[in-house]
Structures are given as C-alpha cells and as structure tokens.
Design an enzyme around this catalytic site. Structure first.
Site, PDB file in Angstrom:
ATOM      1  N   CYS A   2     -32.908 111.585 -61.220  1.00 21.65           N
ATOM      2  CA  CYS A   2     -32.521 110.165 -60.563  1.00 21.65           C
ATOM      3  C   CYS A   2     -31.451 109.879 -61.897  1.00 21.65           C
ATOM      4  CB  CYS A   2     -33.906 109.459 -60.639  1.00 21.65           C
ATOM      5  SG  CYS A   2     -33.711 107.672 -60.371  1.00 21.65           S
ATOM      6  N   GLU A 105     -28.843 109.958 -54.307  1.00 20.69           N
ATOM      7  CA  GLU A 105     -28.496 111.180 -54.541  1.00 20.69           C
ATOM      8  C   GLU A 105     -27.339 111.652 -54.169  1.00 20.69           C
ATOM      9  OE1 GLU A 105     -28.372 113.681 -56.715  1.00 20.69           O
ATOM     10  OE2 GLU A 105     -30.124 113.134 -57.058  1.00 20.69           O
TER      11      GLU A 105
END
Length: 246
Positions: A2, A105
C-alpha cells in the site's frame, strides 16, 4: 503493498462509525492522494477508549539514532511482525488502524503504469491494520505509523501479490480492543474479495503533488470478479494509444 490511498469521509462521520474520540485531531480536509510521509488519521485504543489521532505515514522506531539513514517503513509484512526488531514490540501494545476510503495500486499496461482504486463495495471507510511509534528528535516528538500487508486476494492478484490488511468489525475489535494478554494475529488475513471492487482511475494520481477529486474518480465499469481482468489490456502488450488512458 500500500503506497497511496484516499480519505474523503468527514472526521465526525469517522468518529461515529468507529466509535472513537476525535478531539486530538485538528482540521482535516478531504484527501485524494495521500502519500508516504504525509499525515494520516489513525484509529487506536487510548486510556479512555478508541481515539482518532494524526500520525506521520512512515514508521520511525523510537530507538532510531539517525532518522536520515532509515529506509521508508510505510508497510510491514504480517508474517514478520513478531520477528523484525522494528515491529515485534509494537505489535504487543502499539497497534492502530489507518483510515482510508480506498487505496491505489498500479498495473503495467502497454508499457505504462495504469493506476487502479480499490474500495469496499458498500463504500464504507476502511480500517487498515497498522502499528505506531513515537520518535524523539532534536526538533521534537514525531508519532508515526506503518500499514500491515498480507497476501493479495484473488481479485487483487493481477495488480500486486500483497494488499493491506483490511479489518472488518470483528477484526478491528480483535486487533485494537482486546487486552494485551488476549491480543491475536488472527485478523491479519486477506479481505473477502466479494466485498471489494476495483476501478481504473486517471494517471493524475501518479504524481504525488496532485491531490484533487479527479484522482479517485472511476473511469469505466468496476471489476468485481477476477474474470473481469480479461477485459483489460494484456499486461505490457497493448500500445498506449489503444488503452484509453486519461
């Protein structure tokens, strides 16, 4: 992993949803592109119950002597929390959850990095498992945090082999609220893929300096099942002018 996320939910709504005291927070404006070293909102257990606090994203362990030489600790692997020096003590009594509406992402498509936003289908804010610490430097005390990651679920595997640990209601209670002697690592597992959805978003989010609503605006239909990736360009195959980049 993340490395970027968004948080637009107003603080009063977060406080009500997570039953936490927001009095330690100052003004918070909607953020669409939160990056490492930025201030984040974290949920943790204080002396009087749950509280919302500001923390620097990127853990600085309290024993660090030279902060400048420290590698960025924005993520911590769930499998090594109990063995790595930076995390093994924190996992006992300095647990927290970093709050987000969704995280980003990237996937290589046509030689370029296409960003995607991952969020809950019910649109509720996420509580991402984390650890926090406080470092005392020459310029004062810096409270900081890291986000815990685990294996990606089937929906997110085409993006990355890791994902942040998303705590559900029971998981958040187990991670944050139990007494130290009862605390467990059991909540640190991949989140239910059927509770998440993925959207392609503008490449504006690739630039850390850009932080506006256009960063998280979905472009196209959501991907809610692993089979949905078949409709995306093959990784690295399609030329950029055929990908519909924004």
């Amino acid at each position: 992993m993340c490395g970027r996320f968004s948080l637009q939910t107003p603080v009063p709504d977060l406080a009500e949803l997570f039953e936490a005291d927001p009095s330690r927070l100052e003004a918070w404006s909607a953020r669409y592109n939160v990056a490492p070293t930025d201030e984040v909102i974290a949920l943790r257990r204080g002396a009087g119950g749950r509280e919302l606090v500001p923390l620097r994203w990127g853990l600085i362990p309290n024993w660090t002597e030279d902060r400048a030489s420290l590698p960025p600790m924005i993520n911590a692997r769930a499998e090594s929390l109990e063995t790595r020096r930076a995390f093994r003590d924190l996992v006992i009594d300095r647990r927290c959850a970093v709050l987000a509406d969704g995280f980003y992402e990237w996937r290589k498509e046509g030689g370029l990095k296409q960003p995607y936003l991952i969020r809950r289908r019910d649109r509720r804010p996420m509580a991402l498992a984390g650890l926090w610490d406080a470092w005392q430097g020459p310029d004062g005390r810096i409270p900081s945090c890291t986000i815990v990651t685990t294996d990606a679920n089937e929906l997110l595997e085409p993006l990355h082999d890791r994902m942040p640990v998303i705590l559900g209601g029971e998981g958040a209670q187990m991670w944050l609220d139990l007494d130290i002697s009862e605390r467990t690592m059991e909540p640190l597992r991949p989140f239910d893929r059927e509770a998440l959805e993925v959207f392609a978003v503008s490449r504006r989010v690739n630039r850390v300096a850009v932080d506006d609503a256009a960063c998280s605006e979905p472009r196209g239909a959501p991907i809610r099942d692993p089979s949905g990736w078949r409709e995306r360009p093959p990784v690295g195959d399609a030329p950029p002018d055929q990908l519909g980049f924004f």
